[in-house]
Write a protein that holds these residues in place. Structure first.
Motif, PDB file in Angstrom:
ATOM      1  N   HIS A 170       0.841  -1.195   0.000  1.00  0.00           N
ATOM      2  CA  HIS A 170       0.000   0.000   0.000  1.00  0.00           C
ATOM      3  C   HIS A 170       0.875   1.242   0.000  1.00  0.00           C
ATOM      4  CE1 HIS A 170       0.871  -0.272   4.368  1.00  0.00           C
ATOM      5  NE2 HIS A 170       0.724   1.049   4.336  1.00  0.00           N
ATOM      6  N   ALA A 171       0.252   2.397  -0.268  1.00  0.00           N
ATOM      7  CA  ALA A 171       0.973   3.673  -0.247  1.00  0.00           C
ATOM      8  C   ALA A 171       0.187   4.677   0.586  1.00  0.00           C
ATOM      9  CB  ALA A 171       1.151   4.212  -1.671  1.00  0.00           C
ATOM     10  N   MET A 219      -3.149  17.648  -3.495  1.00  0.00           N
ATOM     11  CA  MET A 219      -3.728  18.939  -3.121  1.00  0.00           C
ATOM     12  C   MET A 219      -3.562  19.158  -1.626  1.00  0.00           C
ATOM     13  SD  MET A 219      -7.587  17.764  -3.914  1.00  0.00           S
ATOM     14  CE  MET A 219      -8.121  16.116  -3.467  1.00  0.00           C
ATOM     15  N   ALA A 220      -3.441  20.399  -1.270  1.00  0.00           N
ATOM     16  CA  ALA A 220      -3.232  20.764   0.129  1.00  0.00           C
ATOM     17  C   ALA A 220      -4.461  20.389   0.956  1.00  0.00           C
ATOM     18  CB  ALA A 220      -2.960  22.259   0.247  1.00  0.00           C
ATOM     19  N   GLY A 221      -4.196  19.903   2.165  1.00  0.00           N
ATOM     20  CA  GLY A 221      -5.267  19.629   3.113  1.00  0.00           C
ATOM     21  C   GLY A 221      -5.883  18.250   3.039  1.00  0.00           C
ATOM     22  N   TRP A 222      -5.396  17.381   2.115  1.00  0.00           N
ATOM     23  CA  TRP A 222      -5.975  16.045   1.963  1.00  0.00           C
ATOM     24  C   TRP A 222      -4.884  14.982   2.010  1.00  0.00           C
ATOM     25  CZ3 TRP A 222     -11.202  15.042   1.601  1.00  0.00           C
ATOM     26  CH2 TRP A 222     -12.026  16.157   1.414  1.00  0.00           C
ATOM     27  N   ASN A 223      -5.104  13.969   2.848  1.00  0.00           N
ATOM     28  CA  ASN A 223      -4.205  12.815   2.932  1.00  0.00           C
ATOM     29  C   ASN A 223      -4.896  11.589   2.351  1.00  0.00           C
ATOM     30  OD1 ASN A 223      -2.277  14.396   4.124  1.00  0.00           O
ATOM     31  ND2 ASN A 223      -2.720  13.717   6.215  1.00  0.00           N
ATOM     32  N   SER A 224      -4.106  10.566   2.042  1.00  0.00           N
ATOM     33  CA  SER A 224      -4.694   9.438   1.317  1.00  0.00           C
ATOM     34  C   SER A 224      -3.984   8.129   1.611  1.00  0.00           C
ATOM     35  CB  SER A 224      -4.645   9.706  -0.198  1.00  0.00           C
ATOM     36  OG  SER A 224      -3.316   9.972  -0.608  1.00  0.00           O
ATOM     37  N   CYS A 225      -4.656   7.056   1.203  1.00  0.00           N
ATOM     38  CA  CYS A 225      -4.109   5.708   1.265  1.00  0.00           C
ATOM     39  C   CYS A 225      -4.537   4.998  -0.012  1.00  0.00           C
ATOM     40  CB  CYS A 225      -4.634   4.966   2.491  1.00  0.00           C
ATOM     41  SG  CYS A 225      -4.088   3.238   2.616  1.00  0.00           S
ATOM     42  N   ALA A 226      -3.652   4.203  -0.600  1.00  0.00           N
ATOM     43  CA  ALA A 226      -3.968   3.500  -1.844  1.00  0.00           C
ATOM     44  C   ALA A 226      -3.392   2.100  -1.816  1.00  0.00           C
ATOM     45  CB  ALA A 226      -3.432   4.268  -3.058  1.00  0.00           C
ATOM     46  N   ALA A 227      -4.037   1.190  -2.559  1.00  0.00           N
ATOM     47  CA  ALA A 227      -3.566  -0.189  -2.667  1.00  0.00           C
ATOM     48  C   ALA A 227      -3.770  -0.660  -4.109  1.00  0.00           C
ATOM     49  CB  ALA A 227      -4.322  -1.100  -1.698  1.00  0.00           C
ATOM     50  N   PRO A 228      -2.928  -1.579  -4.579  1.00  0.00           N
ATOM     51  CA  PRO A 228      -2.944  -1.967  -5.992  1.00  0.00           C
ATOM     52  C   PRO A 228      -4.037  -2.959  -6.357  1.00  0.00           C
ATOM     53  CG  PRO A 228      -1.253  -3.196  -4.848  1.00  0.00           C
ATOM     54  CD  PRO A 228      -1.829  -2.234  -3.845  1.00  0.00           C
ATOM     55  N   ALA A 230      -5.645   1.121  -9.010  1.00  0.00           N
ATOM     56  CA  ALA A 230      -5.483   1.254  -7.562  1.00  0.00           C
ATOM     57  C   ALA A 230      -6.771   1.795  -6.956  1.00  0.00           C
ATOM     58  CB  ALA A 230      -4.324   2.190  -7.231  1.00  0.00           C
ATOM     59  N   VAL A 231      -7.015   1.392  -5.725  1.00  0.00           N
ATOM     60  CA  VAL A 231      -8.101   1.960  -4.923  1.00  0.00           C
ATOM     61  C   VAL A 231      -7.495   3.073  -4.073  1.00  0.00           C
ATOM     62  CG1 VAL A 231      -9.704   1.543  -3.026  1.00  0.00           C
ATOM     63  CG2 VAL A 231      -9.484  -0.129  -4.873  1.00  0.00           C
ATOM     64  N   LEU A 232      -8.171   4.218  -4.040  1.00  0.00           N
ATOM     65  CA  LEU A 232      -7.679   5.364  -3.275  1.00  0.00           C
ATOM     66  C   LEU A 232      -8.702   5.770  -2.230  1.00  0.00           C
ATOM     67  CD1 LEU A 232      -5.589   7.750  -2.970  1.00  0.00           C
ATOM     68  CD2 LEU A 232      -7.092   9.027  -4.519  1.00  0.00           C
ATOM     69  N   LEU A 233      -8.247   5.976  -1.021  1.00  0.00           N
ATOM     70  CA  LEU A 233      -9.090   6.475   0.058  1.00  0.00           C
ATOM     71  C   LEU A 233      -8.553   7.850   0.465  1.00  0.00           C
ATOM     72  CD1 LEU A 233      -9.688   6.849   3.312  1.00  0.00           C
ATOM     73  CD2 LEU A 233     -11.493   5.919   1.857  1.00  0.00           C
ATOM     74  N   LEU A 234      -9.421   8.851   0.416  1.00  0.00           N
ATOM     75  CA  LEU A 234      -9.018  10.239   0.641  1.00  0.00           C
ATOM     76  C   LEU A 234      -9.767  10.816   1.837  1.00  0.00           C
ATOM     77  CD1 LEU A 234      -7.199  12.332  -0.915  1.00  0.00           C
ATOM     78  CD2 LEU A 234      -9.303  13.125  -2.019  1.00  0.00           C
ATOM     79  N   ILE A 294      -5.962   1.591   6.474  1.00  0.00           N
ATOM     80  CA  ILE A 294      -5.038   0.875   5.586  1.00  0.00           C
ATOM     81  C   ILE A 294      -5.585  -0.502   5.232  1.00  0.00           C
ATOM     82  CG2 ILE A 294      -2.740  -0.144   5.414  1.00  0.00           C
ATOM     83  CD1 ILE A 294      -1.728   2.129   7.202  1.00  0.00           C
ATOM     84  N   GLU A 295      -6.046  -1.227   6.235  1.00  0.00           N
ATOM     85  CA  GLU A 295      -6.544  -2.575   5.981  1.00  0.00           C
ATOM     86  C   GLU A 295      -7.820  -2.550   5.145  1.00  0.00           C
ATOM     87  OE1 GLU A 295      -4.908  -5.346   6.546  1.00  0.00           O
ATOM     88  OE2 GLU A 295      -3.330  -3.987   7.228  1.00  0.00           O
ATOM     89  N   ALA A 296      -8.700  -1.587   5.386  1.00  0.00           N
ATOM     90  CA  ALA A 296      -9.932  -1.495   4.599  1.00  0.00           C
ATOM     91  C   ALA A 296      -9.620  -1.178   3.142  1.00  0.00           C
ATOM     92  CB  ALA A 296     -10.848  -0.424   5.190  1.00  0.00           C
ATOM     93  N   THR A 297      -8.646  -0.305   2.910  1.00  0.00           N
ATOM     94  CA  THR A 297      -8.257   0.048   1.539  1.00  0.00           C
ATOM     95  C   THR A 297      -7.636  -1.146   0.834  1.00  0.00           C
ATOM     96  OG1 THR A 297      -7.854   2.344   2.253  1.00  0.00           O
ATOM     97  CG2 THR A 297      -6.919   1.649   0.130  1.00  0.00           C
ATOM     98  N   LYS A 298      -6.782  -1.878   1.539  1.00  0.00           N
ATOM     99  CA  LYS A 298      -6.149  -3.052   0.941  1.00  0.00           C
ATOM    100  C   LYS A 298      -7.170  -4.147   0.647  1.00  0.00           C
ATOM    101  CE  LYS A 298      -2.073  -4.270   2.611  1.00  0.00           C
ATOM    102  NZ  LYS A 298      -0.965  -4.557   3.541  1.00  0.00           N
ATOM    103  N   GLU A 299      -8.162  -4.302   1.515  1.00  0.00           N
ATOM    104  CA  GLU A 299      -9.186  -5.316   1.288  1.00  0.00           C
ATOM    105  C   GLU A 299     -10.050  -4.939   0.089  1.00  0.00           C
ATOM    106  OE1 GLU A 299     -11.561  -8.416   1.039  1.00  0.00           O
ATOM    107  OE2 GLU A 299      -9.688  -8.311   2.194  1.00  0.00           O
ATOM    108  N   ALA A 300     -10.359  -3.650  -0.075  1.00  0.00           N
ATOM    109  CA  ALA A 300     -11.135  -3.207  -1.234  1.00  0.00           C
ATOM    110  C   ALA A 300     -10.370  -3.496  -2.522  1.00  0.00           C
ATOM    111  CB  ALA A 300     -11.445  -1.716  -1.124  1.00  0.00           C
TER     112      ALA A 300
END
Length: 309
Positions: A241-242, A249-258, A268-272, A286-292
């Motif tokens: 994952h990443a 963009m400023a003010g937003w963080n994220s998590c992604a998985a392949p 990739a799935v992206l959670l913002l 992280i785990e929810a994003t990877k499972e998706a």
């Protein structure tokens, strides 16, 4: 993101049985059949032992070498085949509309190869399935904004947003404009989803992306140093994952998985989430994003035929 090829052992060459003495008149001497060279599984450059295998090796070479066009010598060196064999395959492929000659001594895959890819991808993933997965991810992350990015088919090494679950949010609320969607979020060197896709692409493609400029509209957390960006790609492959901190963009963080289908990166799935809400991505996100991503990977993976189960 080459494979190392080990030359066949000299002992594996074809041998001929030699009788202890001269054979009787009229007797038939049986000779041992020549042993075929061993082909290592999973090695793209292994020498093909049949014409069909050689054709597939040449086709695969175009995909793995990258670039727009290649000559017979370059393909021969990559595949381990003789130059003459490669040339004959290329010439035959021109008439079969698989390859085309673009310059003197240079060839590339025809666009008809893309038709094969579209056929292979047909019915792998429908909108209802992806929307369900993204909505479940949104619920599991307390209202996070879920996006599905896929490798863009017509614009080189880029990504394209093909689905999302964002509730009543719109681009203005995200601080994004349509221009941002066509620039920042398409680059593979920006954002957690871009870097996730880039991490699993061939090295030649990675180098081409690293040579691209950082989009002007990128966020303050974007990777501008190529060494740091390359190190992040290795970490993504290691962790699966990443994490992105204000990259697009400023003010937003994220998590992604392949999303990987049959060993190939497809997206990739992206959670913002807002930085104020998610300064650091918790384990649950992280785990929810990877499972998706894993669920969408299962949707697209090839399934064994009934007689192979």
């Amino acid at each position: 993101m080459g494979n190392h090829i080990t030359a066949p052992d000299a002992a594996a060459a074809a041998t001929t049985a030699t009788p202890a003495g001269p054979p009787p008149a009229g007797a038939t001497v049986r000779r041992k059949p020549a042993r075929r060279p061993r082909v290592t599984a999973g090695t793209a450059r292994a020498t093909g032992s049949s014409h069909a295998e050689r054709v597939f090796l040449v086709q695969t070479a175009f995909a793995e070498l990258g670039g727009s066009a290649h000559g017979p010598g370059e393909i021969a060196e990559f595949t381990g085949l003789d130059d003459s064999v490669v040339y004959r395959i290329l010439q035959s492929g021109i008439y079969q509309r698989i390859f085309e000659r673009v310059d003197r001594g240079l060839y590339r895959l025809r666009t008809s190869a893309a038709q094969l890819a579209f056929t292979a991808l047909d019915h792998r993933l429908d909108g209802a399935a992806s929307q369900m997965v993204l909505r479940e991810l949104r619920m599991a992350t307390d209202g996070g904004l879920a996006f599905l990015y896929m490798v863009a088919p017509f614009s080189g090494a880029q990504r394209q947003c093909v689905d999302m679950a964002v509730g009543d949010s719109d681009l203005a609320e995200l601080g994004m404009t349509p221009r941002d969607v066509l620039s920042v979020t398409r680059s593979l060197r920006t954002g957690a989803s871009g870097r996730t896709i880039l991490a699993y692409l061939p090295q030649k493609v990675q180098q081409r992306v690293l040579a691209e400029p950082v989009p002007d509209q990128a966020g303050p957390g974007v990777y501008r140093d190529n060494d740091a960006l390359s190190a992040s790609l290795a970490e993504i492959r290691d962790l699966g994952h990443a994490l992105g901190y204000e990259e697009c963009m400023a003010g937003w963080n994220s998590c992604a998985a392949p999303i990987i289908w049959d060993g190939a990166i497809m997206g990739a799935v992206l959670l913002l989430k807002l930085k104020s809400v998610m300064p650091e991505a918790p384990d649950g996100v992280i785990e929810a994003t990877k499972e998706a991503a894993a669920e969408l990977s299962r949707h697209g993976a090839a399934r064994p035929a009934a007689d192979e189960v």
